[in-house]
Motif scaffolding. Structure first.
Motif, PDB file in Angstrom:
ATOM      1  N   LYS A 191     183.727 -30.200 -30.935  1.00 27.31           N
ATOM      2  CA  LYS A 191     184.996 -30.805 -31.362  1.00 27.31           C
ATOM      3  C   LYS A 191     186.093 -30.521 -30.347  1.00 27.31           C
ATOM      4  O   LYS A 191     186.896 -31.400 -30.005  1.00 27.31           O
ATOM      5  CB  LYS A 191     185.418 -30.251 -32.725  1.00 27.31           C
ATOM      6  CG  LYS A 191     184.577 -30.763 -33.870  1.00 27.31           C
ATOM      7  CD  LYS A 191     185.054 -30.176 -35.194  1.00 27.31           C
ATOM      8  CE  LYS A 191     184.024 -30.395 -36.275  1.00 27.31           C
ATOM      9  NZ  LYS A 191     184.259 -29.555 -37.443  1.00 27.31           N
ATOM     10  N   VAL A 192     186.111 -29.283 -29.853  1.00 25.11           N
ATOM     11  CA  VAL A 192     187.119 -28.951 -28.849  1.00 25.11           C
ATOM     12  C   VAL A 192     186.911 -29.790 -27.602  1.00 25.11           C
ATOM     13  O   VAL A 192     187.857 -30.289 -26.988  1.00 25.11           O
ATOM     14  CB  VAL A 192     187.066 -27.448 -28.525  1.00 25.11           C
ATOM     15  CG1 VAL A 192     187.974 -27.129 -27.356  1.00 25.11           C
ATOM     16  CG2 VAL A 192     187.507 -26.640 -29.738  1.00 25.11           C
ATOM     17  N   ALA A 193     185.621 -29.968 -27.206  1.00 26.68           N
ATOM     18  CA  ALA A 193     185.345 -30.773 -26.007  1.00 26.68           C
ATOM     19  C   ALA A 193     185.807 -32.208 -26.199  1.00 26.68           C
ATOM     20  O   ALA A 193     186.383 -32.819 -25.288  1.00 26.68           O
ATOM     21  CB  ALA A 193     183.848 -30.719 -25.692  1.00 26.68           C
ATOM     22  N   LEU A 194     185.566 -32.749 -27.403  1.00 21.69           N
ATOM     23  CA  LEU A 194     186.022 -34.118 -27.671  1.00 21.69           C
ATOM     24  C   LEU A 194     187.544 -34.201 -27.619  1.00 21.69           C
ATOM     25  O   LEU A 194     188.119 -35.161 -27.087  1.00 21.69           O
ATOM     26  CB  LEU A 194     185.524 -34.569 -29.046  1.00 21.69           C
ATOM     27  CG  LEU A 194     184.056 -34.981 -29.099  1.00 21.69           C
ATOM     28  CD1 LEU A 194     183.614 -35.123 -30.538  1.00 21.69           C
ATOM     29  CD2 LEU A 194     183.856 -36.290 -28.365  1.00 21.69           C
ATOM     30  N   CYS A 231     190.423 -38.659 -20.437  1.00 22.20           N
ATOM     31  CA  CYS A 231     189.296 -38.795 -19.505  1.00 22.20           C
ATOM     32  C   CYS A 231     188.602 -40.106 -19.771  1.00 22.20           C
ATOM     33  O   CYS A 231     188.048 -40.305 -20.854  1.00 22.20           O
ATOM     34  CB  CYS A 231     188.291 -37.661 -19.714  1.00 22.20           C
ATOM     35  SG  CYS A 231     188.935 -36.071 -19.232  1.00 22.20           S
ATOM     36  N   THR A 232     188.618 -41.010 -18.779  1.00 25.87           N
ATOM     37  CA  THR A 232     187.906 -42.266 -18.979  1.00 25.87           C
ATOM     38  C   THR A 232     186.567 -42.275 -18.247  1.00 25.87           C
ATOM     39  O   THR A 232     185.680 -42.992 -18.636  1.00 25.87           O
ATOM     40  CB  THR A 232     188.762 -43.442 -18.510  1.00 25.87           C
ATOM     41  OG1 THR A 232     189.390 -43.070 -17.273  1.00 25.87           O
ATOM     42  CG2 THR A 232     189.832 -43.753 -19.544  1.00 25.87           C
ATOM     43  N   GLU A 233     186.438 -41.460 -17.195  1.00 24.24           N
ATOM     44  CA  GLU A 233     185.139 -41.397 -16.514  1.00 24.24           C
ATOM     45  C   GLU A 233     184.347 -40.241 -17.082  1.00 24.24           C
ATOM     46  O   GLU A 233     184.688 -39.068 -16.865  1.00 24.24           O
ATOM     47  CB  GLU A 233     185.332 -41.185 -15.008  1.00 24.24           C
ATOM     48  CG  GLU A 233     185.971 -42.361 -14.304  1.00 24.24           C
ATOM     49  CD  GLU A 233     186.981 -41.882 -13.288  1.00 24.24           C
ATOM     50  OE1 GLU A 233     186.891 -40.712 -12.883  1.00 24.24           O
ATOM     51  OE2 GLU A 233     187.882 -42.655 -12.924  1.00 24.24           O
ATOM     52  N   LEU A 234     183.311 -40.567 -17.830  1.00 20.38           N
ATOM     53  CA  LEU A 234     182.547 -39.504 -18.493  1.00 20.38           C
ATOM     54  C   LEU A 234     181.218 -39.319 -17.786  1.00 20.38           C
ATOM     55  O   LEU A 234     180.573 -40.298 -17.405  1.00 20.38           O
ATOM     56  CB  LEU A 234     182.291 -39.887 -19.954  1.00 20.38           C
ATOM     57  CG  LEU A 234     183.542 -40.242 -20.765  1.00 20.38           C
ATOM     58  CD1 LEU A 234     183.129 -40.737 -22.129  1.00 20.38           C
ATOM     59  CD2 LEU A 234     184.423 -39.018 -20.896  1.00 20.38           C
ATOM     60  N   ASN A 235     180.790 -38.073 -17.642  1.00 21.82           N
ATOM     61  CA  ASN A 235     179.439 -37.855 -17.118  1.00 21.82           C
ATOM     62  C   ASN A 235     178.452 -38.010 -18.270  1.00 21.82           C
ATOM     63  O   ASN A 235     178.836 -38.279 -19.409  1.00 21.82           O
ATOM     64  CB  ASN A 235     179.335 -36.490 -16.417  1.00 21.82           C
ATOM     65  CG  ASN A 235     179.607 -35.344 -17.380  1.00 21.82           C
ATOM     66  OD1 ASN A 235     179.416 -35.474 -18.603  1.00 21.82           O
ATOM     67  ND2 ASN A 235     180.045 -34.223 -16.849  1.00 21.82           N
ATOM     68  N   ALA A 236     177.170 -37.826 -17.961  1.00 24.15           N
ATOM     69  CA  ALA A 236     176.131 -38.136 -18.941  1.00 24.15           C
ATOM     70  C   ALA A 236     176.297 -37.282 -20.196  1.00 24.15           C
ATOM     71  O   ALA A 236     176.186 -37.765 -21.331  1.00 24.15           O
ATOM     72  CB  ALA A 236     174.761 -37.920 -18.312  1.00 24.15           C
ATOM     73  N   GLU A 237     176.610 -36.003 -19.975  1.00 21.10           N
ATOM     74  CA  GLU A 237     176.722 -35.075 -21.109  1.00 21.10           C
ATOM     75  C   GLU A 237     177.846 -35.526 -22.033  1.00 21.10           C
ATOM     76  O   GLU A 237     177.710 -35.551 -23.256  1.00 21.10           O
ATOM     77  CB  GLU A 237     177.032 -33.692 -20.532  1.00 21.10           C
ATOM     78  CG  GLU A 237     176.887 -32.557 -21.481  1.00 21.10           C
ATOM     79  CD  GLU A 237     177.342 -31.281 -20.773  1.00 21.10           C
ATOM     80  OE1 GLU A 237     177.006 -31.132 -19.581  1.00 21.10           O
ATOM     81  OE2 GLU A 237     178.069 -30.498 -21.398  1.00 21.10           O
ATOM     82  N   GLN A 238     178.987 -35.934 -21.395  1.00 15.21           N
ATOM     83  CA  GLN A 238     180.130 -36.329 -22.212  1.00 15.21           C
ATOM     84  C   GLN A 238     179.837 -37.631 -22.937  1.00 15.21           C
ATOM     85  O   GLN A 238     180.250 -37.828 -24.079  1.00 15.21           O
ATOM     86  CB  GLN A 238     181.367 -36.455 -21.321  1.00 15.21           C
ATOM     87  CG  GLN A 238     181.853 -35.103 -20.824  1.00 15.21           C
ATOM     88  CD  GLN A 238     182.881 -35.228 -19.710  1.00 15.21           C
ATOM     89  OE1 GLN A 238     182.873 -36.210 -18.963  1.00 15.21           O
ATOM     90  NE2 GLN A 238     183.749 -34.250 -19.582  1.00 15.21           N
ATOM     91  N   ARG A 239     179.065 -38.509 -22.270  1.00 17.42           N
ATOM     92  CA  ARG A 239     178.742 -39.768 -22.937  1.00 17.42           C
ATOM     93  C   ARG A 239     177.859 -39.514 -24.134  1.00 17.42           C
ATOM     94  O   ARG A 239     178.001 -40.150 -25.181  1.00 17.42           O
ATOM     95  CB  ARG A 239     178.092 -40.731 -21.943  1.00 17.42           C
ATOM     96  CG  ARG A 239     179.104 -41.730 -21.402  1.00 17.42           C
ATOM     97  CD  ARG A 239     178.495 -42.678 -20.402  1.00 17.42           C
ATOM     98  NE  ARG A 239     178.511 -42.101 -19.077  1.00 17.42           N
ATOM     99  CZ  ARG A 239     177.477 -42.107 -18.248  1.00 17.42           C
ATOM    100  NH1 ARG A 239     176.341 -42.644 -18.608  1.00 17.42           N
ATOM    101  NH2 ARG A 239     177.568 -41.561 -17.061  1.00 17.42           N
ATOM    102  N   ALA A 240     176.941 -38.559 -23.985  1.00 22.94           N
ATOM    103  CA  ALA A 240     176.075 -38.219 -25.111  1.00 22.94           C
ATOM    104  C   ALA A 240     176.911 -37.693 -26.269  1.00 22.94           C
ATOM    105  O   ALA A 240     176.671 -38.005 -27.447  1.00 22.94           O
ATOM    106  CB  ALA A 240     175.058 -37.163 -24.675  1.00 22.94           C
TER     107      ALA A 240
END
Lengths: 77, 180
Positions: free
Chosen positions: B89-92, B63-72
């Motif tokens: 960790k699983v999300a990462l 995933c290269t396009e991250l939303n705000a939550e993922q960027r955090a």
């Protein structure tokens, strides 16, 4: 399907080639000896026996006469 | 070292997926019934992400396009990893990779399609050869006709070829027939 780190066994990390070599080198000896023994007893022994039995009471002149009668020779009719 | 084979691999994957696109999700469903990964990720060939057992660490994250939550979350990753919860960790992991090793290496039913096509072409080839045998092949040479072959066999038996364990040992010379 969530395996926690605690439940999984750690795989072997080192010495993989050594393990592979040992298994195969040690296994090669009985494997080849077994194949050789099988060939000796299933192939070589019966074949030698067949030849011994064939030539024990072999009448070569009688055989020759049969072949001559069948007409395969050019110089012995 | 991985450059040229991987680009060929990627090209064929792209061409194949494009071809599959016409047939819809049909074959993929047939080969992998009940697989979980039908979410709205980017599908090939629109990404540069290709992972396989022999090439497990792709050049780019999934995933290269991250939303705000993922960027955090990515920011948090820069700190100490002991601060991350299991779910984080699983999300990462899911951001970085499309599938786990278990998912990536799953079996499929593709072999049935392959074997089916192989047998189909065996049969087709058999029909073609049959037609050729009737309409294309010339006459047999004289040495392959049945009369000649019978005379040849008789001559070998007269000469007692291989009398110990071979051909002549199977022939009964008194009864003039093959031994039972």
């Amino acid at each position: 399907m969530s395996e926690r780190a605690i439940d999984l066994m750690k795989p072997q990390m080192q010495g993989l080639l050594a393990k592979h070599l040992r298994f195969h080198i040690v296994g090669a000896f009985p494997a080849s000896l077994g194949v050789a023994a099988f060939c000796k007893f299933a192939v070589a022994k019966p074949r030698k026996k067949a030849y011994v039995d064939f030539y024990r009471n072999y009448d070569s002149m009688g055989d020759f006469e049969e072949m001559k009668k069948a007409g395969i020779f050019q110089n012995a009719k | 070292m991985w450059g040229p084979p991987l680009t060929y691999h990627m090209f064929f994957r792209a061409a194949w997926s494009l071809a599959l696109r016409k047939g819809g999700p049909g074959i993929r469903e047939m080969h992998n019934p009940g697989s979980a990964a039908h979410s709205k990720e980017k599908m090939p060939p629109y990404t540069n992400y290709h992972a396989q057992r022999s090439y497990p660490m792709p050049d780019e994250p999934f995933c290269t396009e991250l939303n705000a939550e993922q960027r955090a979350l990515k920011e948090k990753e820069k700190g100490s990893w002991t601060q991350l919860s299991h779910d984080e960790k699983v999300a990462l992991y899911r951001l970085q990779f499309h599938e786990t090793f278990a998912e990536m290496n799953r079996r499929s039913n593709e072999w049935k399609t392959v074997m089916g096509c192989v047998f189909f072409f065996f049969g087709f080839t058999a029909l073609m050869i049959w037609w050729q045998r009737i309409y294309v092949f010339p006459q047999k040479p004289i040495t392959l006709t049945d009369e000649w072959k019978a005379q040849q066999l008789q001559r070998i038996l007269d000469m007692k070829g291989n009398p110990v364990q071979g051909l002549a040992s199977r022939w009964d010379y008194e009864k003039k027939e093959w031994k039972k």
